[in-house]
Write a protein that holds these residues in place. Structure first.
Motif, PDB file in Angstrom:
ATOM      1  N   LEU A 360     -16.714  -1.663  -1.324  1.00 56.00           N
ATOM      2  CA  LEU A 360     -16.321  -0.536  -2.160  1.00 56.00           C
ATOM      3  C   LEU A 360     -17.438   0.497  -2.246  1.00 56.00           C
ATOM      4  O   LEU A 360     -18.618   0.140  -2.397  1.00 56.00           O
ATOM      5  N   TYR A 361     -17.059   1.759  -2.159  1.00 52.99           N
ATOM      6  CA  TYR A 361     -18.000   2.868  -2.250  1.00 52.99           C
ATOM      7  C   TYR A 361     -17.558   3.830  -3.353  1.00 52.99           C
ATOM      8  O   TYR A 361     -16.363   4.008  -3.599  1.00 52.99           O
ATOM      9  N   VAL A 362     -18.546   4.461  -3.972  1.00 51.92           N
ATOM     10  CA  VAL A 362     -18.308   5.638  -4.804  1.00 51.92           C
ATOM     11  C   VAL A 362     -19.181   6.726  -4.203  1.00 51.92           C
ATOM     12  O   VAL A 362     -20.411   6.676  -4.306  1.00 51.92           O
ATOM     13  N   GLY A 363     -18.565   7.662  -3.509  1.00 51.83           N
ATOM     14  CA  GLY A 363     -19.329   8.615  -2.715  1.00 51.83           C
ATOM     15  C   GLY A 363     -20.014   7.888  -1.581  1.00 51.83           C
ATOM     16  O   GLY A 363     -19.397   7.118  -0.853  1.00 51.83           O
ATOM     17  N   THR A 364     -21.323   8.084  -1.441  1.00 55.68           N
ATOM     18  CA  THR A 364     -22.078   7.388  -0.390  1.00 55.68           C
ATOM     19  C   THR A 364     -22.631   6.051  -0.873  1.00 55.68           C
ATOM     20  O   THR A 364     -23.200   5.299  -0.080  1.00 55.68           O
ATOM     21  N   ARG A 365     -22.461   5.765  -2.137  1.00 56.53           N
ATOM     22  CA  ARG A 365     -23.061   4.558  -2.709  1.00 56.53           C
ATOM     23  C   ARG A 365     -22.162   3.334  -2.565  1.00 56.53           C
ATOM     24  O   ARG A 365     -20.968   3.382  -2.852  1.00 56.53           O
ATOM     25  N   VAL A 366     -22.764   2.234  -2.127  1.00 54.14           N
ATOM     26  CA  VAL A 366     -22.074   0.943  -2.102  1.00 54.14           C
ATOM     27  C   VAL A 366     -22.127   0.363  -3.508  1.00 54.14           C
ATOM     28  O   VAL A 366     -23.206   0.230  -4.085  1.00 54.14           O
ATOM     29  N   VAL A 367     -20.968   0.030  -4.065  1.00 58.23           N
ATOM     30  CA  VAL A 367     -20.967  -0.529  -5.420  1.00 58.23           C
ATOM     31  C   VAL A 367     -20.614  -2.007  -5.463  1.00 58.23           C
ATOM     32  O   VAL A 367     -20.903  -2.695  -6.443  1.00 58.23           O
ATOM     33  N   GLY A 368     -20.000  -2.536  -4.418  1.00 59.55           N
ATOM     34  CA  GLY A 368     -19.668  -3.959  -4.425  1.00 59.55           C
ATOM     35  C   GLY A 368     -18.830  -4.361  -3.237  1.00 59.55           C
ATOM     36  O   GLY A 368     -18.519  -3.539  -2.356  1.00 59.55           O
ATOM     37  N   GLN A 369     -18.444  -5.632  -3.221  1.00 54.36           N
ATOM     38  CA  GLN A 369     -17.668  -6.161  -2.103  1.00 54.36           C
ATOM     39  C   GLN A 369     -16.953  -7.429  -2.523  1.00 54.36           C
ATOM     40  O   GLN A 369     -17.294  -8.055  -3.539  1.00 54.36           O
ATOM     41  N   CYS A 370     -15.965  -7.798  -1.729  1.00 52.77           N
ATOM     42  CA  CYS A 370     -15.332  -9.110  -1.890  1.00 52.77           C
ATOM     43  C   CYS A 370     -14.865  -9.600  -0.535  1.00 52.77           C
ATOM     44  O   CYS A 370     -14.555  -8.808   0.354  1.00 52.77           O
ATOM     45  N   THR A 371     -14.859 -10.924  -0.382  1.00 49.76           N
ATOM     46  CA  THR A 371     -14.217 -11.535   0.778  1.00 49.76           C
ATOM     47  C   THR A 371     -12.736 -11.648   0.447  1.00 49.76           C
ATOM     48  O   THR A 371     -12.366 -12.208  -0.588  1.00 49.76           O
ATOM     49  N   ILE A 372     -11.900 -11.126   1.306  1.00 48.81           N
ATOM     50  CA  ILE A 372     -10.469 -11.041   1.010  1.00 48.81           C
ATOM     51  C   ILE A 372      -9.826 -12.420   1.061  1.00 48.81           C
ATOM     52  O   ILE A 372      -9.913 -13.137   2.061  1.00 48.81           O
ATOM     53  N   ASP A 373      -9.194 -12.799  -0.042  1.00 49.23           N
ATOM     54  CA  ASP A 373      -8.461 -14.060  -0.121  1.00 49.23           C
ATOM     55  C   ASP A 373      -6.975 -13.865   0.131  1.00 49.23           C
ATOM     56  O   ASP A 373      -6.313 -14.744   0.689  1.00 49.23           O
ATOM     57  N   ARG A 374      -6.446 -12.752  -0.329  1.00 49.38           N
ATOM     58  CA  ARG A 374      -5.006 -12.526  -0.200  1.00 49.38           C
ATOM     59  C   ARG A 374      -4.727 -11.033  -0.061  1.00 49.38           C
ATOM     60  O   ARG A 374      -5.537 -10.189  -0.453  1.00 49.38           O
ATOM     61  N   THR A 375      -3.593 -10.744   0.528  1.00 48.40           N
ATOM     62  CA  THR A 375      -3.129  -9.363   0.664  1.00 48.40           C
ATOM     63  C   THR A 375      -1.670  -9.288   0.248  1.00 48.40           C
ATOM     64  O   THR A 375      -0.940 -10.291   0.268  1.00 48.40           O
ATOM     65  N   THR A 376      -1.243  -8.085  -0.124  1.00 49.28           N
ATOM     66  CA  THR A 376       0.150  -7.849  -0.471  1.00 49.28           C
ATOM     67  C   THR A 376       0.698  -6.770   0.451  1.00 49.28           C
ATOM     68  O   THR A 376       0.129  -5.677   0.543  1.00 49.28           O
ATOM     69  N   SER A 377       1.764  -7.073   1.141  1.00 48.12           N
ATOM     70  CA  SER A 377       2.335  -6.149   2.112  1.00 48.12           C
ATOM     71  C   SER A 377       2.967  -4.947   1.421  1.00 48.12           C
ATOM     72  O   SER A 377       3.539  -5.055   0.335  1.00 48.12           O
ATOM     73  N   ALA A 378       2.859  -3.802   2.078  1.00 54.74           N
ATOM     74  CA  ALA A 378       3.513  -2.594   1.576  1.00 54.74           C
ATOM     75  C   ALA A 378       4.960  -2.534   2.017  1.00 54.74           C
ATOM     76  O   ALA A 378       5.731  -1.696   1.529  1.00 54.74           O
ATOM     77  N   VAL A 379       5.341  -3.431   2.929  1.00 53.26           N
ATOM     78  CA  VAL A 379       6.699  -3.443   3.462  1.00 53.26           C
ATOM     79  C   VAL A 379       7.386  -4.738   3.051  1.00 53.26           C
ATOM     80  O   VAL A 379       6.940  -5.827   3.443  1.00 53.26           O
ATOM     81  N   PRO A 380       8.434  -4.683   2.255  1.00 52.13           N
ATOM     82  CA  PRO A 380       9.106  -5.910   1.805  1.00 52.13           C
ATOM     83  C   PRO A 380       9.793  -6.639   2.944  1.00 52.13           C
ATOM     84  O   PRO A 380      10.192  -6.050   3.948  1.00 52.13           O
ATOM     85  N   VAL A 381       9.900  -7.944   2.787  1.00 50.52           N
ATOM     86  CA  VAL A 381      10.617  -8.744   3.771  1.00 50.52           C
ATOM     87  C   VAL A 381      12.095  -8.381   3.756  1.00 50.52           C
ATOM     88  O   VAL A 381      12.758  -8.330   4.779  1.00 50.52           O
ATOM     89  N   ASP A 382      12.619  -8.105   2.561  1.00 48.69           N
ATOM     90  CA  ASP A 382      14.030  -7.733   2.430  1.00 48.69           C
ATOM     91  C   ASP A 382      14.147  -6.737   1.281  1.00 48.69           C
ATOM     92  O   ASP A 382      13.161  -6.223   0.773  1.00 48.69           O
ATOM     93  N   ALA A 383      15.319  -6.475   0.878  1.00 51.28           N
ATOM     94  CA  ALA A 383      15.554  -5.479  -0.183  1.00 51.28           C
ATOM     95  C   ALA A 383      14.961  -5.901  -1.503  1.00 51.28           C
ATOM     96  O   ALA A 383      14.745  -5.077  -2.406  1.00 51.28           O
ATOM     97  N   ALA A 384      14.632  -7.174  -1.649  1.00 50.03           N
ATOM     98  CA  ALA A 384      14.049  -7.661  -2.896  1.00 50.03           C
ATOM     99  C   ALA A 384      12.567  -7.353  -3.000  1.00 50.03           C
ATOM    100  O   ALA A 384      11.915  -7.645  -3.986  1.00 50.03           O
ATOM    101  N   ALA A 385      12.014  -6.739  -1.931  1.00 53.30           N
ATOM    102  CA  ALA A 385      10.604  -6.346  -1.890  1.00 53.30           C
ATOM    103  C   ALA A 385       9.684  -7.532  -2.138  1.00 53.30           C
ATOM    104  O   ALA A 385       8.743  -7.475  -2.908  1.00 53.30           O
ATOM    105  N   GLU A 386       9.965  -8.616  -1.431  1.00 52.80           N
ATOM    106  CA  GLU A 386       9.129  -9.806  -1.560  1.00 52.80           C
ATOM    107  C   GLU A 386       7.754  -9.554  -0.982  1.00 52.80           C
ATOM    108  O   GLU A 386       7.619  -9.056   0.141  1.00 52.80           O
ATOM    109  N   PRO A 387       6.652  -9.850  -1.723  1.00 51.10           N
ATOM    110  CA  PRO A 387       5.308  -9.620  -1.183  1.00 51.10           C
ATOM    111  C   PRO A 387       4.982 -10.612  -0.068  1.00 51.10           C
ATOM    112  O   PRO A 387       5.573 -11.699   0.003  1.00 51.10           O
ATOM    113  N   ALA A 388       4.075 -10.215   0.795  1.00 48.07           N
ATOM    114  CA  ALA A 388       3.666 -11.099   1.868  1.00 48.07           C
ATOM    115  C   ALA A 388       3.016 -12.348   1.295  1.00 48.07           C
ATOM    116  O   ALA A 388       2.300 -12.284   0.314  1.00 48.07           O
ATOM    117  N   ARG A 389       3.266 -13.500   1.922  1.00 48.92           N
ATOM    118  CA  ARG A 389       2.686 -14.739   1.481  1.00 48.92           C
ATOM    119  C   ARG A 389       1.213 -14.777   1.807  1.00 48.92           C
ATOM    120  O   ARG A 389       0.796 -14.329   2.878  1.00 48.92           O
TER     121      ARG A 389
END
Length: 391
Positions: A360-389
């Motif tokens: 994460l940055y604010v301007g040119t400054r690094v403010v922090g980080q994380c190792t990604i454990d999970r993500t949520t898809s912007a595209v639903p599997v179906d009309a119910a907008a199920e998040p990615a597993r």
């Protein structure tokens, strides 16, 4: 000030050490032996920390007139970096070994030993810039040369580590300036190629290297609905965003190419789908840290309350040479009530995988980080907008 200059054998670390000497510091050079294969030789720009590199570092130290030592960190490197890399892939994640090396070797093990020996700082050839605020707190910023900026891979540094870090190349306008300076100083590494790829896989064949260490298990290739489309000979051979070599015998109904969306180690499944399904709108990780002070508590940025939740505005970058994108972030209770850093992008990012690092940055400054454990898809599997597993 007593400065330990970490000398990899490349031009950047050699010039960084030289500048530390010019600044009047009491400098000692050290090369880190990270491999138990002393006969390993460098091939062009592939690999690093080889016997050739240690000799180049020694010659540079002699030219600068500073003491030089080789420290054996091979056992810790094998456990903390190589072992972590294998374990992460076995868990269906995509790790960044350079982040782990900076976190656990160069700015943990090395700094710890340096401080114990009476050194005040560790200098490296990274392209990043440290700024000290009016209160004496140190901030990590992007380098002047954006093309060479390495602040991303340093995003794991804590305030305690920044207090003893030195990056003499941070304000240098370009790599060409560094090479010219090295030549003028008579350093033989002036035109040495930059290293790239994973240092402990110098031939670049990550798939083959992993296959020798993680026993491949045949499993299913499925779509997002769970329908079996084919089979694979080992899930570790697949990465999120991969298009070629999927081994699916039949085309998608719409004729468009498929991409790897997810690797599920528990079921040994590889999930594929259309390119747009790679879009991620949110990511989160419990292994987070601040590069300096907490960005909100220190006033670097202001928290805004949305629906009872405090967010702060930032940019997020998920690859060393990726583009930062506008986002907002917050701390939230994760699994088992452990806090996690949650980042919501203003516009979806493509191909983000668990195991990657979000800085994460604010301007040119690094403010922090994380190792990604999970993500949520912007595209639903179906009309119910199920998040990615999550993997």
């Amino acid at each position: 000030m007593r400065v330990l200059a970490a000398m990899s054998g490349g031009v950047d670390s050699a010039v960084a050490a030289a500048r530390a000497v010019d600044a009047g510091h009491d400098v000692v050079g050290v090369h880190l032996a990270l491999s138990r294969m002393p006969g390993t030789l460098r091939t062009g720009s592939r690999g690093c920390c080889t016997i050739e590199d240690s000799l180049d570092a020694r010659r540079a130290a002699e030219r600068l007139g500073i003491p030089f030592y080789v420290w054996d960190f091979s056992e810790r490197f094998a456990d903390d970096v190589v072992g972590d890399f294998i374990a992460e892939y076995a868990a269906g994640r995509t790790p960044n070994p350079c982040m782990r090396c900076n976190e656990r070797i160069k700015f943990a093990a090395v700094l710890e030993k340096a401080l114990a020996l009476g050194f005040d700082a560790v200098a490296t050839g990274h392209y990043a810039h440290i700024v000290t605020d009016a209160a004496g707190n140190r901030e990590l910023h992007r380098a002047s040369d954006e093309a060479k900026d390495q602040s991303y891979v340093l995003g794991v540094l804590t305030s305690e580590q920044l207090a003893h870090a030195m990056f003499p190349l941070g304000t240098t306008p370009s790599k060409a300036v560094v090479r010219a300076e090295a030549a003028s100083r008579g350093l033989t590494v002036a035109q040495k190629p930059d290293s790239h790829d994973i240092c402990f896989i110098p031939d670049g064949d990550t798939r083959g290297w992993l296959a020798e260490r993680i026993e491949p298990q045949q499993g299913a290739i499925v779509d997002r609905s769970g329908e079996t489309l084919g089979s694979h000979d080992g899930a570790t051979s697949y990465t999120v965003g991969q298009r070629k070599g999927l081994g699916i015998g039949r085309p998608a109904p719409d004729g468009r190419p498929r991409f790897v969306l997810e690797v599920r180690p528990r079921t040994n499944e590889v999930v594929v789908g259309p390119r747009e399904a790679l879009a991620v709108r949110e990511l989160a990780g419990a292994r987070y840290s601040w590069a300096g002070l907490d960005p909100v508590a220190s006033g670097v940025t202001t928290a805004e309350v949305d629906g009872g939740t405090s967010w702060f505005a930032c940019d997020v970058q998920v690859r060393a040479h990726g583009e930062p994108v506008p986002a907002r972030a917050r701390l939230a209770a994760g699994s088992a009530s452990a806090p996690e850093l949650v980042v919501e992008m203003d516009a979806p990012l493509l191909g983000v995988a668990p195991g990657q690092t979000a800085v994460l940055y604010v301007g040119t400054r690094v403010v922090g980080q994380c190792t990604i454990d999970r993500t949520t898809s912007a595209v639903p599997v179906d009309a119910a907008a199920e998040p990615a597993r999550a993997s």
